[in-house]
Design a protein around this motif. Structure first.
Motif, mmCIF file in Angstrom:
data_model
loop_
_atom_site.group_PDB
_atom_site.id
_atom_site.type_symbol
_atom_site.label_atom_id
_atom_site.label_comp_id
_atom_site.label_asym_id
_atom_site.label_seq_id
_atom_site.Cartn_x
_atom_site.Cartn_y
_atom_site.Cartn_z
ATOM 1 N N UNK A 1 -4.231 76.755 -102.587
ATOM 2 C CA UNK A 1 -4.201 76.272 -103.972
ATOM 3 C C UNK A 1 -3.837 74.788 -104.052
ATOM 4 N N UNK A 2 -4.387 73.986 -103.174
ATOM 5 C CA UNK A 2 -4.121 72.551 -103.121
ATOM 6 C C UNK A 2 -4.676 71.987 -101.820
ATOM 7 N N UNK A 3 -4.395 70.725 -101.571
ATOM 8 C CA UNK A 3 -4.926 70.046 -100.397
ATOM 9 C C UNK A 3 -4.158 70.418 -99.133
ATOM 10 N N UNK A 4 -4.864 70.301 -98.000
ATOM 11 C CA UNK A 4 -4.244 70.504 -96.693
ATOM 12 C C UNK A 4 -4.641 69.345 -95.788
ATOM 13 N N UNK A 5 -3.677 68.870 -94.996
ATOM 14 C CA UNK A 5 -3.962 67.944 -93.913
ATOM 15 C C UNK A 5 -3.574 68.679 -92.644
ATOM 16 N N UNK A 6 -4.551 68.873 -91.747
ATOM 17 C CA UNK A 6 -4.312 69.558 -90.478
ATOM 18 C C UNK A 6 -4.279 68.507 -89.371
ATOM 19 N N UNK A 7 -3.189 68.476 -88.613
ATOM 20 C CA UNK A 7 -3.017 67.541 -87.500
ATOM 21 C C UNK A 7 -2.866 68.360 -86.228
ATOM 22 N N UNK A 8 -3.763 68.173 -85.279
ATOM 23 C CA UNK A 8 -3.726 68.949 -84.046
ATOM 24 C C UNK A 8 -2.653 68.382 -83.123
ATOM 25 N N UNK A 9 -1.707 69.239 -82.767
ATOM 26 C CA UNK A 9 -0.606 68.850 -81.884
ATOM 27 C C UNK A 9 -0.976 69.012 -80.412
ATOM 28 N N UNK A 10 -1.700 70.098 -80.106
ATOM 29 C CA UNK A 10 -2.119 70.348 -78.730
ATOM 30 C C UNK A 10 -3.347 71.249 -78.717
ATOM 31 N N UNK A 11 -4.131 71.132 -77.648
ATOM 32 C CA UNK A 11 -5.303 71.976 -77.490
ATOM 33 C C UNK A 11 -6.509 71.472 -78.251
ATOM 34 N N UNK A 12 -7.468 72.370 -78.458
ATOM 35 C CA UNK A 12 -8.718 72.060 -79.161
ATOM 36 C C UNK A 12 -8.961 73.116 -80.233
ATOM 37 N N UNK A 13 -9.155 72.680 -81.458
ATOM 38 C CA UNK A 13 -9.404 73.586 -82.569
ATOM 39 C C UNK A 13 -10.729 73.236 -83.245
ATOM 40 N N UNK A 14 -11.529 74.259 -83.498
ATOM 41 C CA UNK A 14 -12.774 74.079 -84.231
ATOM 42 C C UNK A 14 -12.536 74.529 -85.671
#
Length: 131
Positions: free
Chosen positions: A64-77
């Motif tokens: 129900x709002x914005x998200x900022x996703x920051x990858x700390x480790x590994x690989x995410x699709x």
């Protein structure tokens, strides 16, 4: 004699959906780190560390709002509705607009982690599943 059979049947019925859910989302752990009101608004900021085991998949959902996703480790699709999938590695980030259905999958060989920061409406469910 009937009571034990009913208890066993009820337990079996309750255990099956849990196993089905675990099969769909193996090894995902969410740890809430911060939750605080945003001054002068009806929103709050929520920060969550999300750890995904090998091949873990966070099914299609929205916030129900914005998200900022920051990858700390590994690989995410990440797959956002209407966009081609994008793969991010440690140190990269992605902005997800409010209400946008999306999913995330660990595509690396080991564990993957992200720091998810949400600016969302207070009192609303943080995650809403989307089919």
């Amino acid at each position: 004699m009937k009571t034990p059979m009913i208890k066993i049947t009820a337990f079996a019925l309750l255990a099956f959906p849990l196993q089905a859910v675990q099969a769909q989302q193996p090894d995902i752990q969410r740890t809430e780190l911060v939750r605080s009101d945003v001054s002068g608004s009806s929103k709050e900021v929520v920060q969550v560390r999300v750890d995904l085991g090998p091949e873990a998949f966070a099914a299609n959902h929205r916030h129900p709002g914005e998200e900022v996703a920051f990858v700390l480790e590994g690989s995410l699709e990440y797959t956002l509705e209407g966009r081609a999938p994008v793969t991010l590695t440690a140190g990269q980030s992605l902005f997800i607009p409010s209400g946008t259905p999306h999913s995330a999958r660990n595509v690396g060989e080991g564990r993957a982690s992200e720091l998810a920061t949400y600016i969302v409406e207070k009192g609303a469910a943080l995650v809403e599943p989307v089919e």
